[in-house]
Design a protein around this motif. Structure first.
Motif, short mmCIF file in Angstrom:
data_model
loop_
_atom_site.label_atom_id
_atom_site.label_comp_id
_atom_site.label_asym_id
_atom_site.label_seq_id
_atom_site.Cartn_x
_atom_site.Cartn_y
_atom_site.Cartn_z
N ARG A 1 0.83 -1.21 0.00
CA ARG A 1 0.00 0.00 0.00
C ARG A 1 0.87 1.26 0.00
N ALA A 2 1.99 1.21 0.71
CA ALA A 2 2.88 2.37 0.77
C ALA A 2 3.40 2.72 -0.61
N GLY A 3 3.78 1.72 -1.38
CA GLY A 3 4.22 1.99 -2.75
C GLY A 3 3.11 2.59 -3.58
N PHE A 4 1.92 2.00 -3.48
CA PHE A 4 0.77 2.44 -4.28
C PHE A 4 0.40 3.89 -3.95
N TYR A 5 0.22 4.18 -2.67
CA TYR A 5 -0.29 5.49 -2.28
C TYR A 5 0.79 6.57 -2.25
N ALA A 6 2.02 6.22 -1.89
CA ALA A 6 3.08 7.23 -1.93
C ALA A 6 3.38 7.64 -3.36
N GLU A 7 3.27 6.70 -4.30
CA GLU A 7 3.46 7.06 -5.70
C GLU A 7 2.35 7.98 -6.17
#
Length: 261
Positions: free
Chosen positions: A88-94
């Motif tokens: 989720r961190a990759g998805f939302y930080a991107e």
């Protein structure tokens, strides 16, 4: 650039920026990024934070010339020992990275070119959380010249700024016949994912299409040798795919399905 405000436009012009102007991020731009962060953190159960004016975090990389004038970053903070949260961190930080791109800022995901302990001193990390990664953010070097470029010029810079795996490599688990039969939305999703950042530029994600139920799936490629950051990279690639494909939603996890709507 100002007339291009869609996330797919940001995907088409985003590059990994290593050299920045010394000019700080102004308060108004910072507020705009914070306004993007608030709903994303709530939705994602994360604690992504914008930290400004902390060049010590990147002192070694700046001194070596690997980076130039890096001083601001997004601290990607989330629950400890939680694989789904890392994705989720990759998805939302991107998603925040793309918002910053549309505002003319440069960004760079960093895994090793920073002082993690120093970075942790300037952000909030509770006892149940950890600092996963960081994203450098700031004005690209010669940013006024950068902002004067046309959208087409920026797209060309994106296209040529680094080598990328081919469409065939991103869909290596599919047969030639399946490649041909895949719908346009799937191909557009893969093409957007091909432009996604990843640790060490390993691009460790592949995609497949299932004609029987009209779904796509995303897989971590073990051959990419990206065991440390693969979940983060999976999340980033899924976001790019979703934006490229249009309406639809992913299930989390390695092998998670995308339902196109």
């Amino acid at each position: 650039m100002a007339e291009h405000t869609q996330l797919i436009d940001a995907i088409n012009i985003r590059t990994a920026v290593r050299a920045y102007d010394a000019e700080p991020i102004d308060d108004d731009t910072a507020r705009q990024l914070e306004m993007t962060l608030q709903p994303i953190n709530l939705l994602a159960d994360l604690n992504i934070q914008l930290v400004r004016d902390q060049p010590k975090v990147f002192a070694e990389a700046n001194a070596s010339g690997h980076l130039t004038n890096a001083a601001n970053y997004l601290a990607i903070v989330g629950p400890k020992d939680d694989d789904e949260a890392k994705e989720r961190a990759g998805f939302y930080a991107e998603r925040v990275v793309l918002a910053a791109t549309l505002r003319g800022l440069g960004t760079l995901w960093v895994a090793g070119s920073w002082d993690r302990a120093e970075a942790a001193r300037h952000c909030r990390v509770t006892g149940t959380q950890e600092l996963y990664l960081a994203v450098v953010v700031g004005h690209p070097q010669n940013h006024l010249e950068y902002q004067a470029k046309s959208y087409d010029q920026l797209c060309e810079i994106q296209r040529t700024h680094r080598p990328s795996k081919s469409y065939e490599q991103f869909t290596a688990l599919m047969s030639d016949e399946a490649h041909e039969a895949a719908p346009a939305w799937f191909k557009a999703g893969v093409e957007a994912a091909m432009k996604a950042p990843s640790a060490m530029n390993r691009q460790p994600v592949t995609f497949t299409y299932n004609a029987d139920d009209d779904t796509a799936a995303a897989h971590i490629d073990p051959a990419a040798d990206d065991e440390h950051w693969a979940l983060n990279d999976l999340g980033i690639a899924k976001l790019h795919f979703q934006i490229g494909a249009g309406q639809g939603q992913w299930a989390w996890g390695d092998g998670g399905l995308f339902i196109h709507k």
